[in-house]
Motif scaffolding. Structure first.
Motif, PDB file in Angstrom:
ATOM      1  N   ARG A 242     -78.615  72.381 126.776  1.00 17.66           N
ATOM      2  CA  ARG A 242     -78.072  73.157 125.668  1.00 17.66           C
ATOM      3  C   ARG A 242     -78.171  74.650 125.986  1.00 17.66           C
ATOM      4  NH1 ARG A 242     -76.800  68.074 125.111  1.00 17.66           N
ATOM      5  NH2 ARG A 242     -76.107  67.548 123.017  1.00 17.66           N
ATOM      6  N   TYR A 301     -85.502  75.044 117.703  1.00 17.46           N
ATOM      7  CA  TYR A 301     -85.210  73.693 117.208  1.00 17.46           C
ATOM      8  C   TYR A 301     -83.708  73.505 117.014  1.00 17.46           C
ATOM      9  CZ  TYR A 301     -85.130  69.496 114.372  1.00 17.46           C
ATOM     10  OH  TYR A 301     -84.867  68.231 113.901  1.00 17.46           O
ATOM     11  N   VAL A 302     -83.044  74.473 116.393  1.00 15.52           N
ATOM     12  CA  VAL A 302     -81.606  74.365 116.149  1.00 15.52           C
ATOM     13  C   VAL A 302     -80.852  74.299 117.476  1.00 15.52           C
ATOM     14  CG1 VAL A 302     -79.572  75.553 115.226  1.00 15.52           C
ATOM     15  CG2 VAL A 302     -81.690  75.468 113.889  1.00 15.52           C
ATOM     16  N   HIS A 305     -81.079  70.904 119.140  1.00 15.68           N
ATOM     17  CA  HIS A 305     -80.399  69.798 118.462  1.00 15.68           C
ATOM     18  C   HIS A 305     -78.934  70.125 118.164  1.00 15.68           C
ATOM     19  CE1 HIS A 305     -84.636  68.912 117.893  1.00 15.68           C
ATOM     20  NE2 HIS A 305     -84.293  67.666 117.634  1.00 15.68           N
ATOM     21  N   SER A 306     -78.355  71.012 118.961  1.00 14.42           N
ATOM     22  CA  SER A 306     -76.960  71.405 118.756  1.00 14.42           C
ATOM     23  C   SER A 306     -76.025  70.535 119.575  1.00 14.42           C
ATOM     24  CB  SER A 306     -76.774  72.876 119.151  1.00 14.42           C
ATOM     25  OG  SER A 306     -77.003  73.025 120.551  1.00 14.42           O
ATOM     26  N   THR A 660     -71.949  63.822 111.802  1.00 14.33           N
ATOM     27  CA  THR A 660     -72.979  64.801 111.416  1.00 14.33           C
ATOM     28  C   THR A 660     -73.285  64.705 109.930  1.00 14.33           C
ATOM     29  OG1 THR A 660     -72.216  66.297 113.168  1.00 14.33           O
ATOM     30  CG2 THR A 660     -73.615  67.240 111.439  1.00 14.33           C
ATOM     31  N   THR A 679     -77.468  71.475 112.868  1.00 16.43           N
ATOM     32  CA  THR A 679     -77.887  70.563 113.945  1.00 16.43           C
ATOM     33  C   THR A 679     -77.043  69.296 113.929  1.00 16.43           C
ATOM     34  OG1 THR A 679     -79.580  69.476 112.585  1.00 16.43           O
ATOM     35  CG2 THR A 679     -80.252  71.414 113.854  1.00 16.43           C
ATOM     36  N   TYR A 681     -78.030  66.109 116.076  1.00 15.62           N
ATOM     37  CA  TYR A 681     -78.837  65.434 117.079  1.00 15.62           C
ATOM     38  C   TYR A 681     -78.160  64.182 117.644  1.00 15.62           C
ATOM     39  CZ  TYR A 681     -82.506  62.550 119.101  1.00 15.62           C
ATOM     40  OH  TYR A 681     -83.234  61.744 119.948  1.00 15.62           O
TER      41      TYR A 681
END
Length: 778
Positions: A242, A301-302, A305-306, A660, A679, A681
């Motif tokens: 990512r 974190y974002v 999980h993008s 999503t 996000t 995931y």
């Protein structure tokens, strides 16, 4: 019928590629957390044997390697012809020749009642003939260091799988099997294992659009190809790094990890710009675990999980194509199609299990989140308890490496194998014995050969252990079933018609010789059988003269016990038909023996087997710890299992389907931690391809294994009586008996035998770990 793909997706767990008879198993094992249980030893400990002690020397002393030998040269796995890559191509051609003749024999079966009776046997023979080379080729593709061998293995794999795909939609074979299944006299005469094998073939045919019109079968093939291509694209995207996130140096002030934190701040000061932190990097992990400021944790974190819009589109297209394929063959959804022959039977039953498991786990999750909220409140100095967000989990409850429940000496690789051999001898009267591998028999000098020896019947199979990391070798831990058990003395090969074909001696010779070397007659056993052969691949550190023996971390010991659980299932699952031998069973049952093996590591009595001179259990370790947040991780795994069911329901055919939005809805309605805006995931949920609609399987087997451990083994984990009972009621059947009947028998729980919705609910209310057990992180 003979070539399907069914993969199981549990966090870092087993992947199974099943070619309607071929079962090539790969296990990227998820380490379990430390666990303990109060076991009462009632069975005396048998001292380590000479063979047990030889295992220590074999794996811990590099100069003792059994791979070097002055014995006569042979080929791979002892096959005399497989001494060079070209021989594998010749074997493939010979196998195709013989398979074509056997296929022709099956197609003529309705001309003779005697031949109709032999159809199931011959279909199983045909499957085994092809799988014997496919499975060997798959191992070579992933383990052999020689490029020419790998290229030959790729050729063999693709050529034989292409032929299996032809058989898979062969209307003539389907019609012959239909005639057998319609004849009550024949079905009554062939026995339960043969009937189970026949039904497996039948269901696989049915799932392949065999009874549809030609244009619909063509569409089925086209959709299958599209799904395969999309799945590969999706898998590539799962591992795609990512983009980095920008972190200001001042946001890292006060890092708990002063070493790396100081280095990062110095780096930023030196470059005079913000830090670019990649989500998968060590820096990102350090920030998530140690940054007091919440904002950098949230951004990492974002970023982690993008997804790109292209990645989401690939996934959603794959899901739609699966749904279309399922409708084409008359199933409501891909989940309905996939689960028909599993323990769960239907997505409705899976949801009964998951809902019960959520309800049962929720109180523990709430308690854990309450504790984390108190920690966050104290850290932020707030007046009220703050909400725990997804980026808070590792900061307020950092994961700790698993540790054994008792104090143990350094666990060398040889010591662990010795303990495994001692455990198997206590439970089953089976032990592991090192044996020299002839030159050419193995693909690398690292590989060690072990005989699996039954105290009454002698050698019952072989394990080839390729355990050390090296360049070009497949990563992770894996169990490959290279050869399954199968009865061979009633093959009736003379009726295949080879002798009537000019030049058959040359065309079929390599295949006939390849088959012949597999066959053995064991003392006290009726008939001649193929003996199972499995390969264990791991990537442990290599021992050396300077550094000494390889010392395993506790999670690596768990890995080895897990994989050896699969290996012993392969060894003990002695059946007449290879399609149901050992680990060739329902996807949501196959992990039971391997997970149960992990539970034995809870017992101080079992852990005493790591000491060759010990005859008593060990004391509880003062360093034993329990992760207070394990319930959070388990609950998230349950949610992902529920998401897997949603994604493989008919919902995906709705023009407004948004993967999503579905994930966010599930997280906000059933989850304990809020969904994080921005996000997605799901594009990193790689098991959606390999284990579509069966992600729940590992949870189901964890629950059952925990129950078997607690109700059967925990008080006397070395009992031969209990080991024999487990062997006779579970392991020996492989996939030849209804899994629910096996579970019902070993647990003395008749209410489970039907395997209906209520049985799934009951299992959902069981613990999925032992008394104070900890599932691993995923």
């Amino acid at each position: 019928m003979l070539a399907s793909v069914a993969r199981n997706a549990v966090p870092k767990c087993r992947k199974v590629f099943r070619f309607r008879g071929c079962l090539i198993e790969k296990y990227a094992f998820r380490s379990s957390g430390s666990r303990r249980t109060a076991a009462t030893q009632t069975t005396p400990t048998i001292p380590a044997s000479v063979d047990d002690r030889a295992l220590v020397a074999l794996f811990d002393e590099p100069t003792t390697g059994y791979s070097s030998s002055h014995w006569s040269h042979t080929g791979l796995f002892g096959h005399p012809s497989l001494t060079h890559p070209r021989a594998l191509v010749s074997l493939t051609n010979a196998t195709l020749f013989r398979a074509q003749q056997l296929t022709a024999r099956i197609l003529r079966a309705r001309e003779s009642r005697d031949e109709l009776v032999k159809v199931v046997k011959n279909l199983d023979r045909l499957s085994d003939m092809l799988c014997g080379v496919i499975d060997l080729s798959e191992l070579v593709r992933n383990a052999h260091p020689d490029r020419l061998w790998v290229e030959a293995a790729n050729h063999s794999y693709e050529a034989l799988c292409e032929f299996m795909n032809i058989l898979n939609t062969h209307v003539g074979l389907y019609e012959v099997l239909k005639a057998v299944l319609s004849d009550k006299t024949i079905m009554d005469s062939i026995g339960p294992e043969a009937r189970q094998t026949a039904l497996i073939f039948w269901k696989d045919f049915e799932k392949s659009a065999i009874n549809l019109a030609p244009e619909h079968r063509n569409k089925f093939v086209a959709l299958s190809s599209e799904i395969l291509v999309l799945g590969r694209e999706f898998q590539r995207g799962v591992g795609t790094p990512r983009p980095p996130v920008s972190i200001k140096p001042e946001e890292l002030s006060g890092l708990k990890d002063q070493g790396m934190g100081v280095r990062l701040q110095l780096q930023a000061r030196f470059t005079k710009r913000n830090l670019l932190v990649y989500p998968s990097s060590l820096q990102a992990q350090m920030i998530m675990r140690a940054a007091p400021d919440e904002e950098p944790r949230r951004r990492v974190y974002v970023a982690s999980h993008s997804s790109t819009s292209e990645q989401i589109e690939i996934l959603e297209t794959m899901l739609r194509k699966r749904a279309e394929l399922s409708r084409l063959v008359g199933s409501e959804s891909f989940a309905h199609l996939t689960l028909d022959d599993k323990m769960a039977k239907s997505p409705e039953n899976v949801n009964h299990f998951l809902n019960a498991l959520m309800d049962h786990t929720a109180p523990a999750v709430k308690n854990a989140l309450r504790s984390l909220s108190l920690r966050k409140q104290e850290h932020l100095k707030t007046r009220t308890s703050p909400v725990i967000q997804a980026w808070d989990r590792d900061f307020y409850c950092p994961p700790e490496p698993p540790a054994p429940p008792v104090s143990l000496p350094p666990l060398t690789l040889g010591t662990v194998f010795m303990a495994l051999s001692r455990l198997f001898r206590h439970l089953y009267g089976i032990s592991l014995r090192p044996i020299h591998a002839s030159p050419g028999e193995v693909w690398h000098t690292d590989v060690q050969k072990l005989e699996v020896v039954d105290e009454n019947r002698g050698i019952i199979g072989w394990i080839y252990a390729d355990l050390f990391a090296r360049r070009g070798k497949q990563g992770g831990a894996a169990h490959y079933t290279v050869r399954c058990s199968r009865r061979t003395d009633d093959d009736d090969e003379a009726a295949d018609g080879l002798e009537e074909i000019p030049g058959h001696d040359t065309s079929a010779r390599e295949s006939i010789e390849f088959e012949a070397i597999k066959r053995h007659r064991l003392p006290g056993e009726e008939g001649v059988y193929q003996l199972p052969l499995v390969v264990l691949l791991c990537e442990f550190a290599r021992p050396s003269a300077s550094s000494g023996a390889t010392v395993l971390q506790w999670h690596e010991v768990n890995t080895l016990f897990h994989e050896m659980g699969h290996a012993m299932h392969s060894m003990i699952g002695r059946t007449e038909y290879q399609n149901v031998a050992g680990t060739r069973c329902a996807t949501d049952f196959v992990e039971l023996p391997s997970i149960l093996m992990e539970h034995f590591l809870n017992s101080p009595t079992v852990l005493s087997l790591f000491n060759p001179d010990s005859t008593s259990s060990l004391a509880q370790s003062p360093n034993h710890h329990i992760d207070p947040c394990h319930a959070i991780d388990t609950y998230q795994q349950i949610l992902l299992s529920a998401l897997d069911q949603i994604y493989h329901s008919s919902t995906v055919l709705d023009s407004k389907f948004d993967s999503t939005a579905e994930f966010a809805k599930l997280q906000n309605t059933r989850g304990m931690i809020p969904y994080v805006a921005g996000t997605s995931y799901q594009t990193q949920f790689g098991h959606l391809f390999g284990y579509g609609a069966t992600y729940y399987s590992y949870l189901l087997d964890r629950a059952i294994a925990s129950r078997v451990w607690g109700n059967v083994f925990s008080k006397d984990p070395l009992s031969r009586r209990l080991g024999e009972r487990y062997k006779d009621e579970v392991l020996r059947f492989g996939g030849g008996r209804d899994p629910w009947k096996m579970v019902s028998a070993i647990l003395s729980s008749p209410e489970l035998e039907s395997g209906d919705a209520e049985a799934m609910r009951i299992v959902g209310h069981w613990r999925i770990e032992d008394e104070v057990g900890l599932p691993g992180r995923h």
